[in-house]
Design an enzyme around this catalytic site. Structure first.
Site, PDB file in Angstrom:
ATOM      1  N   TYR A   1     -10.181 -80.817 -33.357  1.00  0.00           N
ATOM      2  CA  TYR A   1      -9.353 -80.534 -32.136  1.00  0.00           C
ATOM      3  C   TYR A   1      -9.019 -82.041 -31.359  1.00  0.00           C
ATOM      4  O   TYR A   1      -8.232 -82.196 -30.295  1.00  0.00           O
ATOM      5  CB  TYR A   1     -10.062 -79.729 -31.255  1.00  0.00           C
ATOM      6  CG  TYR A   1     -10.216 -78.260 -31.672  1.00  0.00           C
ATOM      7  CD1 TYR A   1      -9.265 -77.884 -32.938  1.00  0.00           C
ATOM      8  CD2 TYR A   1     -10.746 -77.109 -30.913  1.00  0.00           C
ATOM      9  CE1 TYR A   1      -9.202 -76.549 -33.374  1.00  0.00           C
ATOM     10  CE2 TYR A   1     -11.012 -76.112 -31.520  1.00  0.00           C
ATOM     11  CZ  TYR A   1     -10.181 -75.694 -32.769  1.00  0.00           C
ATOM     12  OH  TYR A   1     -10.036 -74.438 -33.079  1.00  0.00           O
TER      13      TYR A   1
ATOM     14  N   LYS B   1     -19.338 -76.394 -44.277  1.00  0.00           N
ATOM     15  CA  LYS B   1     -18.389 -76.238 -45.457  1.00  0.00           C
ATOM     16  C   LYS B   1     -19.209 -77.668 -46.423  1.00  0.00           C
ATOM     17  O   LYS B   1     -18.109 -78.163 -46.862  1.00  0.00           O
ATOM     18  CB  LYS B   1     -17.153 -76.354 -45.086  1.00  0.00           C
ATOM     19  CG  LYS B   1     -16.332 -75.728 -46.198  1.00  0.00           C
ATOM     20  CD  LYS B   1     -16.383 -74.317 -46.583  1.00  0.00           C
ATOM     21  CE  LYS B   1     -15.524 -74.057 -47.838  1.00  0.00           C
ATOM     22  NZ  LYS B   1     -15.690 -72.652 -48.489  1.00  0.00           N
TER      23      LYS B   1
ATOM     24  N   ASP C   1     -17.852 -69.753 -44.685  1.00  0.00           N
ATOM     25  CA  ASP C   1     -17.289 -68.419 -45.428  1.00  0.00           C
ATOM     26  C   ASP C   1     -18.128 -67.497 -45.365  1.00  0.00           C
ATOM     27  O   ASP C   1     -17.764 -66.182 -45.073  1.00  0.00           O
ATOM     28  CB  ASP C   1     -16.336 -68.930 -46.675  1.00  0.00           C
ATOM     29  CG  ASP C   1     -17.093 -69.797 -47.255  1.00  0.00           C
ATOM     30  OD1 ASP C   1     -18.151 -70.186 -47.223  1.00  0.00           O
ATOM     31  OD2 ASP C   1     -16.616 -69.884 -48.349  1.00  0.00           O
TER      32      ASP C   1
ATOM     33  N   ASP D   1     -15.174 -72.092 -32.798  1.00  0.00           N
ATOM     34  CA  ASP D   1     -14.239 -71.430 -32.037  1.00  0.00           C
ATOM     35  C   ASP D   1     -13.689 -69.906 -32.727  1.00  0.00           C
ATOM     36  O   ASP D   1     -13.688 -68.989 -32.191  1.00  0.00           O
ATOM     37  CB  ASP D   1     -13.063 -72.452 -32.020  1.00  0.00           C
ATOM     38  CG  ASP D   1     -11.740 -71.817 -31.202  1.00  0.00           C
ATOM     39  OD1 ASP D   1     -11.978 -70.995 -30.532  1.00  0.00           O
ATOM     40  OD2 ASP D   1     -10.669 -72.608 -31.301  1.00  0.00           O
TER      41      ASP D   1
ATOM     42  N   ASP E   1     -15.453 -66.159 -31.536  1.00  0.00           N
ATOM     43  CA  ASP E   1     -14.527 -65.120 -31.173  1.00  0.00           C
ATOM     44  C   ASP E   1     -14.781 -63.674 -32.171  1.00  0.00           C
ATOM     45  O   ASP E   1     -14.644 -62.694 -31.613  1.00  0.00           O
ATOM     46  CB  ASP E   1     -13.134 -65.236 -31.348  1.00  0.00           C
ATOM     47  CG  ASP E   1     -12.528 -65.966 -30.064  1.00  0.00           C
ATOM     48  OD1 ASP E   1     -13.078 -66.094 -29.026  1.00  0.00           O
ATOM     49  OD2 ASP E   1     -11.175 -65.902 -29.977  1.00  0.00           O
TER      50      ASP E   1
END
Ligand code: NAD
Length: 356
Positions: free
Chosen positions: A142, A191, A223, A247, A251
């Site tokens: 970001y 990852k 994942d 993020d 959620d």
């Protein structure tokens, strides 16, 4: 203790839910012999209306000089057409940056009394859900260099995800320290089978493992984490991860409880100052109707006491009071169940105060 709290009520239901959290903090102050000084700060749409900007320099200074910041929520349809640089949420990014808030802590707790609100089957949530995601908040994709360019007659867009060792180490320390205050179990999400940043992330986390030998540590791929959160969320205590993975996963995790109005959060810096807020937005559809659930904000105030003021007993008292109110069958509209008593925002705040 004497503490100064910057109070950012914001827009929509913000003033209503923050008002209830302050009532609870006042009761804690009375009960435990503390003094809390509140400094009101306009933020978001209400600041745009008054001053033409989502937060003024003077108000930012109030936040920086406070011991901690309590936020309701910002935004609403009235300000949706504002130019990008003066939109309400710009103020949140600015406060995060100015206060150096690099660690976002989001607990996800399924209160047993609200188990039927979870979209997961009872046998999956049978053992309850009580996990906390520590998300890196100021680095990664970001904030990395980005560009959109013409290549061979078509547009090509590139985002980059840089992470340095010191950024990973400082979020790692927050995660290990947080795990120590809970059930001493930490999973680091990455990852590392594909990304260089994840390989550096993993190697840096491993350097901390010896120092925090009392914490049970594991690595897990992002994942797989997304799957395990649905399959067996009870296995997790604390999870730590980079900005974008955090993020998305936070959620996903918050939805496991089925009650957005209940969820608190904290954003922490390297000092003791932090910003505490419910995870939901300003809920313009129910603003001004005494319908909002104030418990996410009240539980955010409890996090403030625990993480910024080291008042563990006081934080426990608030969390226990919320549990008791739920045990006695009191609910706001968003979490209402058959056989329970529906309360408005103010009456719910009163019940928590009464149980303190
Ligand atoms: P929202 O979280 O405000 O509302 C989503 C739904 O959940 C609505 O139906 C709302 O009534 C309900 N809800 C939310 N909080 C509740 C509570 N405490 N009690 C009962 N019901 C509750 O999300 P949205 O509708 O997508 O966004 C509304 C505005 O909030 C937008 O302007 C958005 O930009 C802003 N927003 C602000 C923040 C923040 O301040 N941190 C975060 C998210 C969205």
């Amino acid at each position: 203790m004497e503490k100064t709290i910057a109070v950012l009520r914001g827009d929509g239901i913000g003033p209503e839910i923050v008002g209830e959290a302050l009532k609870v903090l006042n009761k804690v102050a009375e009960k435990f012999g503390h003094t809390f000084h509140y400094k009101d700060v306009d933020i978001g749409g209400c600041s745009i209306d008054k001053y033409g900007v989502p937060i003024t320099d003077e108000n930012m200074a109030v936040c920086k000089n406070a011991d901690s910041v309590l936020l309701g929520a910002v935004g609403g349809p009235k300000w949706d057409s504002c130019p990008a640089n003066i939109r309400p949420e710009k103020a949140l990014l600015a406060v995060r940056k100015e206060l150096g808030l690099f660690a976002n802590l989001r607990p996800t707790k399924l209160f047993p009394q609200l188990a039927s609100a979870s979209p997961l089957k009872p046998e999956v949530v049978g053992n309850g859900i009580d996990l906390l995601i520590v998300r890196e908040l100021t680095g990664g994709i970001y904030f990395g260099p980005r560009k959109t360019e013409e290549v061979d007659g078509e547009k090509v867009a590139t985002d980059t995800m840089p992470y340095s060792e010191h950024e990973i180490e400082r979020i790692g320390r927050v995660a290990f320290e947080t795990a120590r205050k809970r059930n001493k179990k930490l999973a680091s999400v990455d990852k590392a089978n594909v990304l260089d940043t994840s390989r550096l992330w993993r190697a840096t986390m491993h350097k901390l493992v010896e120092e925090y030998a009392d914490v049970e540590y594991s690595d897990i791929l992002v994942d797989n984490t997304a799957m395990q959160l649905i399959k067996n969320p009870g296995q997790f205590d604390v999870l730590v991860t980079e900005n974008m993975f955090g993020d998305i996963l936070s959620d996903e995790a918050s939805m496991l409880t089925g009650s957005i109005g209940m969820m608190p959060s904290a954003s922490l810096s390297s000092g003791t100052c932090g910003m505490y807020e419910p995870i939901h937005g300003s809920a313009p559809d129910i603003a001004g109707q005494d319908k909002a659930n104030p418990l996410g904000t009240i539980l955010s105030a409890a996090m403030m006491l625990r993480y910024s003021f080291s008042m563990a007993q006081e934080a426990d008292a608030i969390e226990n009071a919320v549990q008791q109110v739920l045990n006695e069958g009191y609910r706001t509209g968003d979490i209402m169940q058959p056989g329970c008593t529906q309360l408005g925002c103010v009456a719910m705040g009163d019940q928590v105060v009464a149980h303190l």
